[in-house]
Design a protein around this motif. Structure first.
Motif, short mmCIF file in Angstrom:
data_model
loop_
_atom_site.label_atom_id
_atom_site.label_comp_id
_atom_site.label_asym_id
_atom_site.label_seq_id
_atom_site.Cartn_x
_atom_site.Cartn_y
_atom_site.Cartn_z
N HIS A 1 -5.41 4.46 2.23
CA HIS A 1 -5.22 2.98 2.31
C HIS A 1 -4.16 2.69 3.36
O HIS A 1 -3.00 3.02 3.18
CB HIS A 1 -4.85 2.42 0.92
N HIS B 1 -3.16 -0.29 6.51
CA HIS B 1 -3.44 -1.49 7.30
C HIS B 1 -3.18 -1.17 8.77
O HIS B 1 -2.17 -1.56 9.34
CB HIS B 1 -2.58 -2.66 6.79
N HIS C 1 -5.81 -4.65 -3.93
CA HIS C 1 -4.41 -4.46 -4.33
C HIS C 1 -4.22 -5.04 -5.72
O HIS C 1 -4.68 -6.14 -6.00
CB HIS C 1 -3.47 -5.19 -3.37
N ILE D 1 -5.32 -0.40 -5.48
CA ILE D 1 -4.16 -0.02 -4.67
C ILE D 1 -2.89 -0.33 -5.46
O ILE D 1 -2.74 -1.42 -6.02
CB ILE D 1 -4.13 -0.82 -3.35
N HIS D 2 -1.99 0.63 -5.50
CA HIS D 2 -0.67 0.57 -6.18
C HIS D 2 -0.80 0.75 -7.70
O HIS D 2 -0.40 1.78 -8.21
CB HIS D 2 0.08 -0.74 -5.87
N ASP E 1 -0.21 2.87 3.79
CA ASP E 1 -0.11 1.43 3.54
C ASP E 1 0.17 0.67 4.83
O ASP E 1 -0.72 0.06 5.40
CB ASP E 1 0.93 1.12 2.45
ZN LIG Z 1 -1.70 -2.36 1.20
#
Ligand SMILES: [Zn+2]
Length: 474
Positions: free
Chosen positions: A102, A104, A258, A286-287, A338
């Motif tokens: 993951h 960006h 997320h 995510i997370h 990330d």
């Molecule tokens: Zn992210």
């Protein structure tokens, strides 16, 4: 960095960006345009290396060879005779390439830009300047990320593209991945600044899905949906989020979202997804930092995977990821970069080390997580979490040849002791001598073979200067 220093630094950076040191940005216009610049797959044997297969049955093999032909691992072991070109692996460590889950990549151009005050923090910064990005800015940022990924030993990345302002923005991300030759998933998201009251335009993802073969770079890149979910700054209404989710399912695309970061710790965000039938084998969370034990059971039951990013999670103050808890429940788990806006560099070995260290810190136990477990998260387990472990993530006959060769003959890695600890704790991009993706040698002798490093950097610098100009960002 204080505000004055910060302004000074930015001015300096802007001056560098307009000094004419760069070449014009590369603007490929057709799908797979970069493929022709990639090296051919060919046939080679890496001989006499210490091979960490990351395969449970094969384990580590000293003085071993890996024979690769046309992108496939043909043979591996001590008694393998060299075929094709012989690459001397004496004194090196060969292992699967790292699997990133993951990232960006579109905002690497804002590297280390998240500042020290609330108004300069990651979210406002990225939203403010992200809205001014052209498709070429996305191309430059993602190409910079992909080059850094290969340089530091990643062979798979998950480009989590939540700044798709138009179809050309998504296409630019894909062109950059194709040109780099890296294995990837592109998760097509929404544009920065889109109000939470409005559904994301589905035209770009539908256009990509319809014509996916021409974008897939011979199957190296897959398509997914970056979904906003039910909760961003506040709750999002079902009439906004449900059509997006349903469209991904209709297109047969994996979904990534997320969820449960520390900003809204009091609100259980996973339970509503579970109850709304919005979890499944095709969903990556995510997370999920604040997941309750009951919610972890829901994730496990649904078959969803999780990606955690301790580099950004610790940096932004989200707290510690629940790696041990997730592993105990056998939830498919990967580690991720990330965003370089928070993490600075994207060296995944460093992030994996943070993952191990944060587990040991929470447990106040030197032995809570082993170095090898951390490396598994960065290879075979990460691949499992992305659904690609049948092809990559370990070195084994019949798998695709995504591998790296680490040369520890350097001041920061000498001398070789325990290989798993050494690789996890000491590897920097400079130690990554060779990187192979699908049988193509994309880094050799410490140099990228398909991308021109100075062109990549100058292109990104020019793009950032343009964003600064358009936003009157001084
Ligand atoms: Zn992210």
């Amino acid at each position: 960095m204080c505000e004055i220093c910060r302004r000074h630094f930015i001015r300096g950076a802007a001056a560098l960006g307009t000094s004419g040191l760069f070449s014009s940005p590369l603007t490929a216009q057709t799908p797979n345009a970069g493929t022709s610049r990639l090296p051919s797959r060919g046939e080679f044997t890496i001989a006499n290396a210490y091979v960490m297969t990351m395969d449970a049955a094969l384990g580590d093999i000293a003085n071993a060879s890996v024979h690769v032909r046309n992108g496939e691992i043909i043979a591996i072991g001590r008694d393998v005779s060299s075929a094709g070109e012989r690459i001397d692996g004496t004194g090196t460590i060969v292992m699967p390439g790292l699997v990133e889950t993951h990232w960006h990549m579109w905002n690497t151009i804002f590297r280390s830009f998240a500042g020290d005050k609330a108004e300069d923090g990651y979210f406002p910064t990225v939203a403010r300047f992200g809205q001014q990005m052209t498709s070429d800015d996305i191309f430059q940022s993602t190409r910079l990320s992909a080059a850094e990924a290969i340089n530091s030993g990643m062979t798979f990345v998950h480009s989590w593209c939540h700044n798709v302002r138009s179809l050309p923005h998504a296409e630019a991300d894909l062109r950059a991945l194709s040109e780099a030759g890296i294995r990837a998933r592109h998760s097509c998201g929404w544009p920065q600044g889109l109000p939470d009251t409005q559904s994301a335009d589905q035209a770009p993802i539908e256009a990509l899905a319809k014509n996916w073969k021409s974008w897939s770079n011979e199957g190296l890149i897959t398509l997914g949906m970056g979904w906003r979910g039910q909760f961003r700054v506040g709750p999002i209404k079902p009439e906004v989020y449900q059509p997006e989710f349903d469209n991904a399912r209709k297109l047969g695309l994996p979904i990534t979202v997320h969820v449960a970061s520390a900003a809204h710790r009091a609100i259980n965000q996973i339970e509503p997804l579970y109850k709304g039938h919005l979890l499944g084998k095709d969903v990556q969370l995510i997370h999920a930092l604040t997941a309750t034990p009951a919610e972890l059971d829901m994730i496990k039951e649904s078959g969803a995977s999780v990606s955690v990013s301790p580099g950004s999670e610790l940096r932004i103050g989200y707290g510690y990821p629940q790696i041990s808890e997730m592993l105990a429940k056998h939830i498919p788990l990967g580690i991720s970069v990330d965003t370089s806006a928070l993490t600075g560099n994207s060296n995944l070995f460093g992030v994996l080390k943070l993952a191990r260290d944060s587990e040991n810190a929470r447990a106040e136990n030197e032995f809570k997580m082993s170095a090898r477990q951390a490396l598994e998260l960065g290879t075979i387990e990460g691949a499992r979490s992305m659904g690609i472990d049948d092809r990559v993530g370990s070195l084994k006959v019949g798998k695709r040849a995504d591998l790296i060769m680490i040369n520890p003959n350097a001041l920061n890695m000498a001398v070789v002791t325990d290989p798993a600890h050494l690789v996890l704790e000491a590897t920097t991009p400079e130690n990554v001598d060779t990187v192979v993706v699908d049988g193509r040698i994309l880094k050799r002798g410490g140099k990228l073979t398909a991308l021109d490093t100075s062109e990549v950097i100058s292109g990104a610098r020019t793009a950032l200067a343009g964003i600064r100009e358009r936003t009157k960002w001084r």
